[in-house]
Scaffold this motif. Sequence first.
Motif, PDB file in Angstrom:
ATOM      1  N   MET A  69      55.633  42.497  32.648  1.00 59.30           N
ATOM      2  CA  MET A  69      56.410  42.922  33.811  1.00 59.30           C
ATOM      3  C   MET A  69      55.549  43.767  34.747  1.00 59.30           C
ATOM      4  SD  MET A  69      60.006  45.042  34.080  1.00 59.30           S
ATOM      5  CE  MET A  69      60.928  43.844  33.136  1.00 59.30           C
ATOM      6  N   GLN A  70      54.735  44.652  34.186  1.00 56.97           N
ATOM      7  CA  GLN A  70      53.839  45.463  35.017  1.00 56.97           C
ATOM      8  C   GLN A  70      52.830  44.574  35.746  1.00 56.97           C
ATOM      9  OE1 GLN A  70      52.300  49.174  33.365  1.00 56.97           O
ATOM     10  NE2 GLN A  70      53.782  49.007  31.692  1.00 56.97           N
ATOM     11  N   ASP A  71      52.298  43.579  35.049  1.00 58.06           N
ATOM     12  CA  ASP A  71      51.349  42.653  35.678  1.00 58.06           C
ATOM     13  C   ASP A  71      52.010  41.901  36.829  1.00 58.06           C
ATOM     14  OD1 ASP A  71      49.465  43.436  33.773  1.00 58.06           O
ATOM     15  OD2 ASP A  71      49.695  41.608  32.569  1.00 58.06           O
ATOM     16  N   ALA A  72      53.237  41.421  36.605  1.00 56.94           N
ATOM     17  CA  ALA A  72      53.961  40.685  37.644  1.00 56.94           C
ATOM     18  C   ALA A  72      54.234  41.588  38.846  1.00 56.94           C
ATOM     19  CB  ALA A  72      55.260  40.126  37.080  1.00 56.94           C
ATOM     20  N   ALA A  73      54.610  42.835  38.584  1.00 51.63           N
ATOM     21  CA  ALA A  73      54.871  43.779  39.668  1.00 51.63           C
ATOM     22  C   ALA A  73      53.605  44.059  40.470  1.00 51.63           C
ATOM     23  CB  ALA A  73      55.450  45.074  39.106  1.00 51.63           C
ATOM     24  N   ALA A  74      52.479  44.198  39.800  1.00 51.09           N
ATOM     25  CA  ALA A  74      51.210  44.441  40.500  1.00 51.09           C
ATOM     26  C   ALA A  74      50.834  43.239  41.363  1.00 51.09           C
ATOM     27  CB  ALA A  74      50.104  44.747  39.504  1.00 51.09           C
ATOM     28  N   ARG A  75      51.015  42.032  40.843  1.00 49.07           N
ATOM     29  CA  ARG A  75      50.727  40.836  41.646  1.00 49.07           C
ATOM     30  C   ARG A  75      51.632  40.775  42.869  1.00 49.07           C
ATOM     31  NH1 ARG A  75      50.077  38.653  36.449  1.00 49.07           N
ATOM     32  NH2 ARG A  75      52.212  37.842  36.444  1.00 49.07           N
ATOM     33  N   LYS A  76      52.909  41.094  42.678  1.00 48.25           N
ATOM     34  CA  LYS A  76      53.865  41.076  43.785  1.00 48.25           C
ATOM     35  C   LYS A  76      53.490  42.112  44.840  1.00 48.25           C
ATOM     36  CE  LYS A  76      58.827  41.320  44.735  1.00 48.25           C
ATOM     37  NZ  LYS A  76      60.162  41.457  44.146  1.00 48.25           N
ATOM     38  N   LEU A  77      53.164  43.326  44.405  1.00 48.67           N
ATOM     39  CA  LEU A  77      52.779  44.378  45.339  1.00 48.67           C
ATOM     40  C   LEU A  77      51.514  44.002  46.092  1.00 48.67           C
ATOM     41  CD1 LEU A  77      53.279  47.168  46.537  1.00 48.67           C
ATOM     42  CD2 LEU A  77      52.016  48.129  44.597  1.00 48.67           C
ATOM     43  N   GLN A  78      50.532  43.467  45.396  1.00 45.67           N
ATOM     44  CA  GLN A  78      49.292  43.074  46.063  1.00 45.67           C
ATOM     45  C   GLN A  78      49.555  41.974  47.090  1.00 45.67           C
ATOM     46  OE1 GLN A  78      47.224  40.119  46.014  1.00 45.67           O
ATOM     47  NE2 GLN A  78      45.890  41.225  47.424  1.00 45.67           N
ATOM     48  N   ALA A  79      50.393  41.008  46.755  1.00 45.85           N
ATOM     49  CA  ALA A  79      50.707  39.915  47.679  1.00 45.85           C
ATOM     50  C   ALA A  79      51.434  40.426  48.922  1.00 45.85           C
ATOM     51  CB  ALA A  79      51.548  38.859  46.966  1.00 45.85           C
ATOM     52  N   GLU A  80      52.294  41.408  48.734  1.00 43.58           N
ATOM     53  CA  GLU A  80      53.075  41.954  49.847  1.00 43.58           C
ATOM     54  C   GLU A  80      52.301  42.970  50.682  1.00 43.58           C
ATOM     55  OE1 GLU A  80      56.709  43.604  48.308  1.00 43.58           O
ATOM     56  OE2 GLU A  80      57.465  41.638  47.672  1.00 43.58           O
ATOM     57  N   SER A  81      51.438  43.747  50.036  1.00 45.50           N
ATOM     58  CA  SER A  81      50.836  44.896  50.721  1.00 45.50           C
ATOM     59  C   SER A  81      49.317  44.965  50.681  1.00 45.50           C
ATOM     60  CB  SER A  81      51.403  46.186  50.119  1.00 45.50           C
ATOM     61  OG  SER A  81      52.803  46.207  50.222  1.00 45.50           O
ATOM     62  N   GLY A  82      48.682  44.071  49.961  1.00 44.69           N
ATOM     63  CA  GLY A  82      47.225  44.066  49.897  1.00 44.69           C
ATOM     64  C   GLY A  82      46.661  45.028  48.861  1.00 44.69           C
ATOM     65  N   TRP A  83      45.337  45.100  48.840  1.00 43.56           N
ATOM     66  CA  TRP A  83      44.636  45.908  47.848  1.00 43.56           C
ATOM     67  C   TRP A  83      44.670  47.393  48.148  1.00 43.56           C
ATOM     68  CZ3 TRP A  83      43.883  43.702  43.475  1.00 43.56           C
ATOM     69  CH2 TRP A  83      43.613  42.325  43.408  1.00 43.56           C
ATOM     70  N   GLY A  84      45.077  47.769  49.354  1.00 44.53           N
ATOM     71  CA  GLY A  84      45.104  49.173  49.741  1.00 44.53           C
ATOM     72  C   GLY A  84      46.040  50.032  48.909  1.00 44.53           C
ATOM     73  N   GLN A  85      46.900  49.416  48.132  1.00 41.58           N
ATOM     74  CA  GLN A  85      47.800  50.164  47.259  1.00 41.58           C
ATOM     75  C   GLN A  85      47.028  50.891  46.160  1.00 41.58           C
ATOM     76  OE1 GLN A  85      51.189  50.421  47.846  1.00 41.58           O
ATOM     77  NE2 GLN A  85      50.516  49.443  49.724  1.00 41.58           N
ATOM     78  N   TRP A  86      45.833  50.439  45.903  1.00 38.07           N
ATOM     79  CA  TRP A  86      44.959  51.045  44.886  1.00 38.07           C
ATOM     80  C   TRP A  86      43.631  51.375  45.557  1.00 38.07           C
ATOM     81  CZ3 TRP A  86      47.567  46.349  44.140  1.00 38.07           C
ATOM     82  CH2 TRP A  86      48.690  46.431  43.303  1.00 38.07           C
ATOM     83  N   PRO A  87      43.596  52.380  46.441  1.00 40.53           N
ATOM     84  CA  PRO A  87      42.422  52.612  47.290  1.00 40.53           C
ATOM     85  C   PRO A  87      41.118  52.883  46.550  1.00 40.53           C
ATOM     86  CG  PRO A  87      44.004  54.405  47.520  1.00 40.53           C
ATOM     87  CD  PRO A  87      44.659  53.341  46.688  1.00 40.53           C
ATOM     88  N   ALA A  88      41.129  53.739  45.569  1.00 41.90           N
ATOM     89  CA  ALA A  88      39.877  54.067  44.884  1.00 41.90           C
ATOM     90  C   ALA A  88      39.344  52.857  44.127  1.00 41.90           C
ATOM     91  CB  ALA A  88      40.080  55.239  43.924  1.00 41.90           C
ATOM     92  N   CYS A  89      40.203  52.177  43.438  1.00 41.78           N
ATOM     93  CA  CYS A  89      39.771  51.017  42.646  1.00 41.78           C
ATOM     94  C   CYS A  89      39.355  49.855  43.539  1.00 41.78           C
ATOM     95  CB  CYS A  89      40.887  50.577  41.702  1.00 41.78           C
ATOM     96  SG  CYS A  89      41.225  51.782  40.412  1.00 41.78           S
ATOM     97  N   SER A  90      40.138  49.585  44.583  1.00 41.61           N
ATOM     98  CA  SER A  90      39.799  48.458  45.440  1.00 41.61           C
ATOM     99  C   SER A  90      38.479  48.702  46.173  1.00 41.61           C
ATOM    100  CB  SER A  90      40.930  48.141  46.421  1.00 41.61           C
ATOM    101  OG  SER A  90      41.194  49.230  47.272  1.00 41.61           O
ATOM    102  N   ALA A  91      38.217  49.936  46.561  1.00 38.12           N
ATOM    103  CA  ALA A  91      36.943  50.264  47.210  1.00 38.12           C
ATOM    104  C   ALA A  91      35.787  50.104  46.224  1.00 38.12           C
ATOM    105  CB  ALA A  91      36.975  51.677  47.758  1.00 38.12           C
ATOM    106  N   ALA A  92      35.992  50.591  45.005  1.00 36.38           N
ATOM    107  CA  ALA A  92      34.942  50.497  43.985  1.00 36.38           C
ATOM    108  C   ALA A  92      34.615  49.033  43.657  1.00 36.38           C
ATOM    109  CB  ALA A  92      35.371  51.227  42.720  1.00 36.38           C
ATOM    110  N   LEU A  93      35.608  48.176  43.764  1.00 41.23           N
ATOM    111  CA  LEU A  93      35.409  46.752  43.467  1.00 41.23           C
ATOM    112  C   LEU A  93      35.031  45.944  44.700  1.00 41.23           C
ATOM    113  CD1 LEU A  93      38.445  46.337  41.050  1.00 41.23           C
ATOM    114  CD2 LEU A  93      36.029  46.426  40.423  1.00 41.23           C
ATOM    115  N   GLY A  94      34.942  46.600  45.866  1.00 43.86           N
ATOM    116  CA  GLY A  94      34.579  45.922  47.098  1.00 43.86           C
ATOM    117  C   GLY A  94      35.673  45.014  47.640  1.00 43.86           C
ATOM    118  N   LEU A  95      36.942  45.347  47.364  1.00 44.04           N
ATOM    119  CA  LEU A  95      38.057  44.518  47.811  1.00 44.04           C
ATOM    120  C   LEU A  95      38.628  44.951  49.144  1.00 44.04           C
ATOM    121  CD1 LEU A  95      39.804  44.240  44.346  1.00 44.04           C
ATOM    122  CD2 LEU A  95      38.435  42.493  45.489  1.00 44.04           C
ATOM    123  N   THR A  96      38.250  46.135  49.610  1.00 44.96           N
ATOM    124  CA  THR A  96      38.737  46.603  50.908  1.00 44.96           C
ATOM    125  C   THR A  96      37.583  46.952  51.812  1.00 44.96           C
ATOM    126  OG1 THR A  96      38.931  48.861  50.064  1.00 44.96           O
ATOM    127  CG2 THR A  96      40.912  47.504  50.036  1.00 44.96           C
TER     128      THR A  96
END
Length: 70
Positions: A43-70
């Motif tokens: 359920m947590q995985d599904a929620a994260a996929r849904k949030l990312q699809a709706e709002s992008g990687w910016g929901q996880w700023p430190a991690c997305s920056a570290a991974l080069g996603l933003t």
Amino acid sequence: MCESGDNYRENTGNGFYGAYQFSQQTWTSLGYPGRPDLEPPAMQDAAARKLQAESGWGQWPACSAALGLT
């Protein structure tokens, strides 16, 4: 892994819960019941996929920056 060390039960008392460190408000707005850290990993995985699809990687700023996603 970046948000919680892959700990789906993470609750450090900072107002963010579970593997993806959802706030309760975000979790509820996505239509999920309960509290994130108390719900199953799938359920947590599904929620994260849904949030990312709706709002992008910016929901996880430190991690997305570290991974080069933003």
